[in-house]
Design an enzyme around this catalytic site. Structure first.
Site, PDB file in Angstrom:
ATOM      1  N   CYS A 263      35.333  43.078  52.099  1.00  0.00           N
ATOM      2  CA  CYS A 263      35.554  42.314  53.325  1.00  0.00           C
ATOM      3  C   CYS A 263      35.575  43.145  54.596  1.00  0.00           C
ATOM      4  O   CYS A 263      34.797  42.889  55.510  1.00  0.00           O
ATOM      5  CB  CYS A 263      36.850  41.521  53.204  1.00  0.00           C
ATOM      6  SG  CYS A 263      36.741  40.286  51.911  1.00  0.00           S
TER       7      CYS A 263
HETATM    8  C1  UDX Z   1      41.073  42.523  53.123  1.00  0.00           C
HETATM    9  C2  UDX Z   1      42.109  41.877  54.053  1.00  0.00           C
HETATM   10  O1  UDX Z   1      43.323  42.597  53.984  1.00  0.00           O
HETATM   11  C3  UDX Z   1      42.308  40.414  53.688  1.00  0.00           C
HETATM   12  O2  UDX Z   1      43.203  39.800  54.587  1.00  0.00           O
HETATM   13  C4  UDX Z   1      40.954  39.703  53.747  1.00  0.00           C
HETATM   14  O3  UDX Z   1      41.062  38.341  53.438  1.00  0.00           O
HETATM   15  C5  UDX Z   1      39.974  40.402  52.818  1.00  0.00           C
HETATM   16  O4  UDX Z   1      39.881  41.783  53.163  1.00  0.00           O
HETATM   17  P1  UDX Z   1      41.058  43.561  50.665  1.00  0.00           P
HETATM   18  O5  UDX Z   1      39.577  43.706  50.764  1.00  0.00           O
HETATM   19  O6  UDX Z   1      41.645  43.060  49.389  1.00  0.00           O
HETATM   20  O7  UDX Z   1      41.614  42.563  51.803  1.00  0.00           O
HETATM   21  O8  UDX Z   1      41.626  45.006  50.957  1.00  0.00           O
HETATM   22  P2  UDX Z   1      42.860  45.625  51.758  1.00  0.00           P
HETATM   23  O9  UDX Z   1      44.075  45.648  50.921  1.00  0.00           O
HETATM   24  O10 UDX Z   1      42.979  45.007  53.082  1.00  0.00           O
HETATM   25  O11 UDX Z   1      42.353  47.139  51.913  1.00  0.00           O
HETATM   26  C6  UDX Z   1      41.065  47.412  52.484  1.00  0.00           C
HETATM   27  C7  UDX Z   1      40.788  48.891  52.513  1.00  0.00           C
HETATM   28  O12 UDX Z   1      41.526  49.520  53.552  1.00  0.00           O
HETATM   29  C8  UDX Z   1      41.104  49.673  51.236  1.00  0.00           C
HETATM   30  O13 UDX Z   1      40.039  50.554  50.975  1.00  0.00           O
HETATM   31  C9  UDX Z   1      42.365  50.424  51.583  1.00  0.00           C
HETATM   32  O14 UDX Z   1      42.469  51.629  50.847  1.00  0.00           O
HETATM   33  C10 UDX Z   1      42.160  50.683  53.068  1.00  0.00           C
HETATM   34  N1  UDX Z   1      43.431  50.874  53.816  1.00  0.00           N
HETATM   35  C11 UDX Z   1      44.280  49.817  53.937  1.00  0.00           C
HETATM   36  C12 UDX Z   1      43.730  52.091  54.397  1.00  0.00           C
HETATM   37  O15 UDX Z   1      42.953  53.054  54.308  1.00  0.00           O
HETATM   38  N2  UDX Z   1      44.896  52.223  55.101  1.00  0.00           N
HETATM   39  C13 UDX Z   1      45.773  51.209  55.250  1.00  0.00           C
HETATM   40  O16 UDX Z   1      46.800  51.411  55.916  1.00  0.00           O
HETATM   41  C14 UDX Z   1      45.467  49.963  54.642  1.00  0.00           C
END
Ligand code: UDX
Length: 419
Positions: A263
């Site tokens: 996403c």
């Molecule tokens: C995301 C959104 O959070 C969600 O609301 C939407 O509907 C779909 O996309 P998701 O794809 O499940 O959800 O992943 P998420 O938990 O948001 O993490 C995304 C990426 O960001 C991961 O690779 C994670 O490692 C990275 N991340 C997240 C960071 O590097 N630092 C952070 O502080 C948070």
């Protein structure tokens, strides 16, 4: 217990979003039919087996009945259809709407036979204007069909929980009657202050702006982290200090090697392309994505301080999934890291408790092994923040940490990517 006010719903597309929507509404007492074109997936769901990695869904699927089928005609037995088909990206980052369009056309054809009122809800993530310009026109000759937009905000790993206790419910409507019908389905899921009713394109934009903001937050803290690293400051302490300010918030400030998944990268790119299409070039979004491309490669720069030539060196990778708690490797930061290592002539071995089979399809040429073998490599790169990596003994290893695993700080040589 049967809910006598339960409605007949069909969910078209049974990926994580569709299946969560189907199970969530079934838990609320609605009668749900799930439709997908992949027979194996449908068979599993019909038998109460979860084809995804979502843990809560697995348990919930045993309790509820989803009438899963590949036969699109079953939409005729429902009064409300949710479009949850995929919206992949084109090579230039713009959104590929062919599945949304195809499903809407197919639905319109069937609804011509139905003759009674029907609500079509766009739940797939689509760029602003899509429902008005592409979906609604399919139903223009069907006055008894209404169209709404109802974006999801589900995180992988906690999708069902996010459905049942949402931060907000966004109803994009073109007419109060249809919005009321949609909101009714959620009966009591959220209090009225967290229900937002907007027009169709605003609802679509809320979803994109939310994901682009989350992506921006991650790239922002990574940029601060890159500066902190040079100055000998711990960016995690800095983020903690920032998070106390409610206007900033403490979440999504974990610095590291960037965001992956299906996403954040895709939606940020699609929004950027949509902006360009209007004649405006989004500057922040462009940089957010560029920083996210560069960030994982910092691991190699740090590695080369200790091992200047990577040719024929054995480099271990801990973690391949795009985040912990999933076997999903889409846009995982492990992909550019492994690509870059192979380009430098390194021999790569990797471990991930869930994502190795998926990664193997993409990189059959690297070695997949246990944690001990990874730690016995010339150096180890930590790519995913799995909890179990905090219980390992790194004392004999050179470690480049992309995800802030505290136990790894006790390594023989330790480099945090931005701390
Ligand atoms: C995301 C959104 O959070 C969600 O609301 C939407 O509907 C779909 O996309 P998701 O794809 O499940 O959800 O992943 P998420 O938990 O948001 O993490 C995304 C990426 O960001 C991961 O690779 C994670 O490692 C990275 N991340 C997240 C960071 O590097 N630092 C952070 O502080 C948070």
């Amino acid at each position: 217990m049967e809910n006598l006010t339960g409605k007949a719903i069909s969910v078209i597309g049974l990926g994580v979003v569709g299946l969560t929507t189907a199970v969530g509404f079934a838990l609320k007492g609605h009668r749900v039919t799930g439709i997908d074109i992949v027979p194996e997936k449908v068979m599993k769901i019909a038998n109460g087996v979860n084809p995804t990695y979502e843990k809560e869904l697995t348990e919930a699927l045993r309790r509820v009945k989803i009438n899963a089928t590949t036969d699109f005609h079953h939409v005729l037995g429902s009064d409300i259809s949710f479009l949850c088909v995929g919206t992949p990206d084109n090579a230039d980052g713009s959104i590929d709407l062919r599945y949304v369009k195809g499903a809407a056309e197919q639905l319109a054809q069937l609804l011509m036979e139905k003759g009674t009122s029907h609500l079509v809800v766009v739940r797939s993530t689509v760029v602003p204007g899509t429902t008005e310009k592409i979906v609604a026109p399919c139903f223009k000759d069907l006055p008894e069909v209404g169209v709404c937009v109802n974006p999801e905000f589900l995180q992988e790993g906690t999708a069902l929980e996010d459905f049942l206790t949402p931060s907000r419910i966004v109803i994009g409507e073109d007419g109060r009657r249809w919005g009321d019908m949609l909101l009714d389905l959620y009966n009591g899921t959220a209090d009225s202050s967290s229900v937002l009713r907007t027009d169709l394109r605003t609802a679509e934009m809320i979803k994109y702006a939310s994901n682009a903001f989350l992506a921006t937050k991650v790239s922002f803290i990574n940029e601060i982290g890159n500066i902190c690293k040079e100055l000998g400051i711990d960016v995690y302490e800095v983020a903690r200090g920032m998070g106390h300010d409610n206007r900033i918030g403490k979440d999504f400030l974990k610095a590291g090697i960037g965001f992956g998944g299906f996403c954040l990268p895709k939606d940020t790119a699609a929004l950027m392309m949509k902006g360009k299409e209007t004649g405006y070039t989004p500057k922040i979004l462009q940089e957010v994505l560029q920083l996210n491309r560069e960030q994982p490669l910092r691991m190699l720069e740090l590695l080369k301080i200790h091992i200047p030539s990577l040719s024929n060196k054995v480099i271990g990778i801990l973690g391949l999934a795009f985040k912990p708690g999933t076997d999903d490797i889409r846009e995982s930061r492990a992909i550019p890291v492994v690509e870059a290592l192979l380009k430098e002539g390194a021999r790569v071995r990797a471990f991930d408790s869930q994502a190795m089979p998926n990664f193997q399809k993409l990189f059959p040429q690297i070695e997949y092994c246990g944690v001990d073998e990874v730690l016995a490599s010339d150096a180890t790169l930590i790519v995913t923040a799995w909890d179990e990596f905090n219980r390992l003994d790194y004392s004999n290893s050179i470690v480049i940490d992309g995800r802030r695993i505290d136990a790894a700080k006790r390594a023989q040589i330790y480099e945090g990517v931005c701390w």
